[in-house]
Design a protein around this motif. Structure first.
Motif, PDB file in Angstrom:
ATOM      1  N   LYS A 198       0.996  30.118  -9.772  1.00 49.43           N
ATOM      2  CA  LYS A 198       0.831  29.367  -8.529  1.00 49.43           C
ATOM      3  C   LYS A 198      -0.140  29.961  -7.514  1.00 49.43           C
ATOM      4  N   TYR A 199      -0.755  31.076  -7.793  1.00 49.43           N
ATOM      5  CA  TYR A 199      -1.736  31.611  -6.845  1.00 49.43           C
ATOM      6  C   TYR A 199      -3.082  31.708  -7.521  1.00 49.43           C
ATOM      7  N   PHE A 256       9.642  31.919  -2.751  1.00 45.87           N
ATOM      8  CA  PHE A 256       9.948  32.250  -4.138  1.00 45.87           C
ATOM      9  C   PHE A 256      11.460  32.250  -4.382  1.00 45.87           C
ATOM     10  N   TYR A 261       5.403  33.743 -11.646  1.00 47.45           N
ATOM     11  CA  TYR A 261       5.166  32.845 -10.510  1.00 47.45           C
ATOM     12  C   TYR A 261       3.767  33.054  -9.935  1.00 47.45           C
ATOM     13  N   ALA A 262       3.409  34.318  -9.725  1.00 41.49           N
ATOM     14  CA  ALA A 262       2.083  34.593  -9.149  1.00 41.49           C
ATOM     15  C   ALA A 262       0.980  34.094 -10.078  1.00 41.49           C
ATOM     16  N   PHE A 263       1.158  34.308 -11.406  1.00 40.29           N
ATOM     17  CA  PHE A 263       0.124  33.856 -12.340  1.00 40.29           C
ATOM     18  C   PHE A 263       0.050  32.337 -12.378  1.00 40.29           C
ATOM     19  N   MET A 281       8.817  37.005 -10.969  1.00 42.85           N
ATOM     20  CA  MET A 281       7.863  37.175  -9.878  1.00 42.85           C
ATOM     21  C   MET A 281       6.432  37.137 -10.401  1.00 42.85           C
ATOM     22  N   ALA A 282       6.190  37.906 -11.465  1.00 43.89           N
ATOM     23  CA  ALA A 282       4.827  37.970 -12.013  1.00 43.89           C
ATOM     24  C   ALA A 282       4.419  36.613 -12.561  1.00 43.89           C
TER      25      ALA A 282
END
Lengths: 294, 293
Positions: free
Chosen positions: B117-118, B201, B113-115, B110-111
């Motif tokens: 793609k956001y 996700f 992914y956020a780093f 999860m982390a």
């Protein structure tokens, strides 16, 4: 990009960051603070009894003969172990890379195996191999009419024995890194060298080793940091004995923290280790830079 | 094959020397193979000896000279471990630790992914903070983490054993590296269809990330199965011991019973070796590819 709910990314990183913060970053602050106090097991029940002692723990730890011994032992492990790991893993990687047949891929698996196995299990097995009466090693030595070796009972030999175990475990990962780096060297370099009639040895020393410099640097930094924290092998195999001849700094910290419950004292020791690691790493970066300048 | 052909083409003008060169080349290949085989055998000796000794009765292990193959093949040591030595409890705890570490893997993904793609405020800084945690030696955090867990009343609980190692910076880093290669258009399309971010996700990102999930999953399993330090520090109660802590206890209590110890070690090592053999291609290749980027 579509306007997103700005909270979304924070929701994704929050759990991981909270845990990292609580168990990696915040502890550094705690360690620094308690290293200036006399916190111990008794003070856990009653926080008001904790006294601020300034630099006393740091001064005390340098007067501690066991700490000095553990410092010496750790240097011994690093100075002998790190070059051994690098040389062995590089040699194995070069040999495997040299081979053309498919069978050579199987060797990767065999040499990598020790590094994924459990350290306790491995230490238990090696303790058996090292056993003075029933161990395989001494049996083989005697069989070859050589004298028995006091693997874990002699102060110097016991350090060497632990290094042997740790090198055995450490070769695999670094070998894989070297192999990856070797595969990244363009084949054309070698073809050109072969046309010029360069021998294998020439190709190795003039092409391969120079081009592996970055990988060697990376491996030596990570290996060095790992060996400065040498811990599990002496903990399980010798408990630091005989006569603290295998106690490493990390084991010293563990013992003071969890067996003697001198948390403040142990934290001071851990900060000294931390600073040593940072200084040595920076030094290596400096040296590497100089080399590039040439 | 290809290189052989190439060589012969190149060396046409001096045929004789090329035959000789090829012969020395083949010699060198054989010598390399033999050196590696010998080295591989030496490296494997501890494993071979461990497995062989685990199936010998205690009496046979005490014999001098030692037997190579078990003269009397027995499973008694393993039975002993589970019937008299609490290995069933250790195994249960180890499996719990492994399952929990998969939750940690999910949080890492999860982390990562956020780093990847956001775009959000503080992204770079937070990511450097994550990377910085990799450089902190375990010995420095060991004592404070124990004190923190003690303050949270989590010492001697399963949560206390699992929490300190649940997430890892390196794993977050690898997930980020992999997931930043996923094209944005894919996500945009799903968003237009009205999928929520979390469903996106779960149903798009995770399936695409299968290669990295496989590598990380195996490494997580191995790390969980081998977990030693936190159970050792946090668990006072034998009911919370993992296999490795139980094994080190066994070494302390039954120091002379080598067959029993070897059986315990075999039980710890062989499952990992089998998993490793099955997935070695993914581990070795995936690990180096993602790690060296």
């Amino acid at each position: 990009m579509k306007a997103l709910n700005t909270k979304t990314p924070y929701f994704f990183i929050a759990p991981a960051l909270l845990l990292l913060g609580l168990f990696s970053l915040f502890p550094i602050v705690v360690a620094l603070v308690i290293s200036f106090t006399d916190i111990s097991l008794e003070s856990l029940g009653d926080w008001s009894s904790i006294r601020f002692v300034g630099l006393e723990n740091y001064l005390e730890v340098f007067k501690d003969p066991i700490f000095m011994k553990s410092l010496f032992n750790t240097l011994f492990y690093v100075i002998i172990g790190v070059p051994l790991v690098i040389i062995c893993s590089l040699a194995i990687a070069l040999l495997i890379n040299f081979g053309k047949a498919r069978i050579f891929r199987a060797f990767r698996v065999i040499f990598y195996m020790p590094s994924i196995t459990n350290v306790v299990a491995v230490a238990v097995v090696w303790s058996y191999l090292y056993n003075p009466q029933l161990g395989l090693f001494n049996y083989v030595l005697n069989f070859l009419h050589l004298p028995s070796v006091p693997w874990l009972t002699d102060p110097t030999m016991s350090k060497v024995s632990l290094i042997a175990l740790a090198v055995w475990r450490g070769v695999g990962v670094n070998m894989i890194i070297f192999l990856a780096a070797l595969q990244g060297i363009p084949k054309t370099y070698y073809e050109a060298a072969q046309l010029d009639g360069a021998t294998n040895w020439k190709q190795l020393t003039k092409i391969t080793i120079p081009l592996l410099r970055y990988a060697i640097f990376f491996v030596s930094i990570t290996t060095m940091i790992g060996w400065l924290q040498f811990f599990e092998e002496p903990l399980v195999m010798t408990k630091g004995g005989p006569l603290d001849s295998t106690t490493s700094v990390a084991l010293f910290i563990y013992r003071n923290g969890f067996q003697l419950s001198n948390f403040g004292y142990a934290a001071a020791g851990s900060f000294i280790l931390f600073i040593a690691i940072i200084v040595i790493t920076l030094l290596q970066f400096r040296l590497q830079k100089k080399e590039v300048d040439y | 094959m290809e290189t052989m052909k190439l060589n012969s083409v190149k060396a046409k003008p001096q045929r004789k020397s090329s035959v000789k060169a090829r012969r020395t080349n083949r010699m060198q290949q054989w010598i390399t193979g033999i050196i590696l085989a010998l080295g591989g055998f030496l490296i494997s000796i501890p494993f071979i000896w461990m497995i062989l000794s685990a199936f010998k009765p205690e009496m046979e292990v005490m014999q001098i000279p030692p037997t190579f193959l078990p003269k009397e093949f027995t499973l008694e040591n393993f039975v002993n471990l589970f019937e008299n030595m609490n290995f069933t409890i250790y195994l249960r705890n180890t499996i719990i630790v492994v399952l929990c570490s998969f939750v940690g893997l999910f949080l890492n993904a999860m982390a990562g992914y956020a780093f990847a793609k956001y775009k959000f405020k503080g992204r770079e800084k937070l990511f450097y903070l994550v990377l910085a945690t990799m450089m902190i030696p375990g010995q420095v955090t060991m004592i404070p983490v124990y004190l923190i867990l003690n303050q949270l009343h989590l010492t001697n609980t399963m949560a206390g054993i699992v929490l300190p190692g649940l997430v890892g910076a390196f794993s977050i880093f690898l997930f980020r590296q992999f997931m930043s290669t996923i094209p944005d258009e894919l996500l945009e399309a799903a968003r237009l269809d009205g999928a929520s971010e979390f469903r996106l996700f779960l149903q798009i990102i995770l399936p695409i990330s299968k290669p990295i999930l496989a590598v990380q999953g195996i490494l997580t399993f191995i790390a969980g199965w081998n977990s030693f330090l936190w159970p050792l520090i946090i668990a006072n109660d034998e009911n919370l011991y993992t296999l490795s802590v139980g094994l080190s206890l066994l070494k302390g209590q039954y120091g002379g019973n080598f067959a029993l110890q070897m059986a315990g070690s075999t039980f710890m090592v062989v499952p990992i070796v089998i998993i490793f053999m099955l997935f070695q291609k993914h581990i070795i290749e995936g690990y180096t590819i993602s790690g060296m980027k």
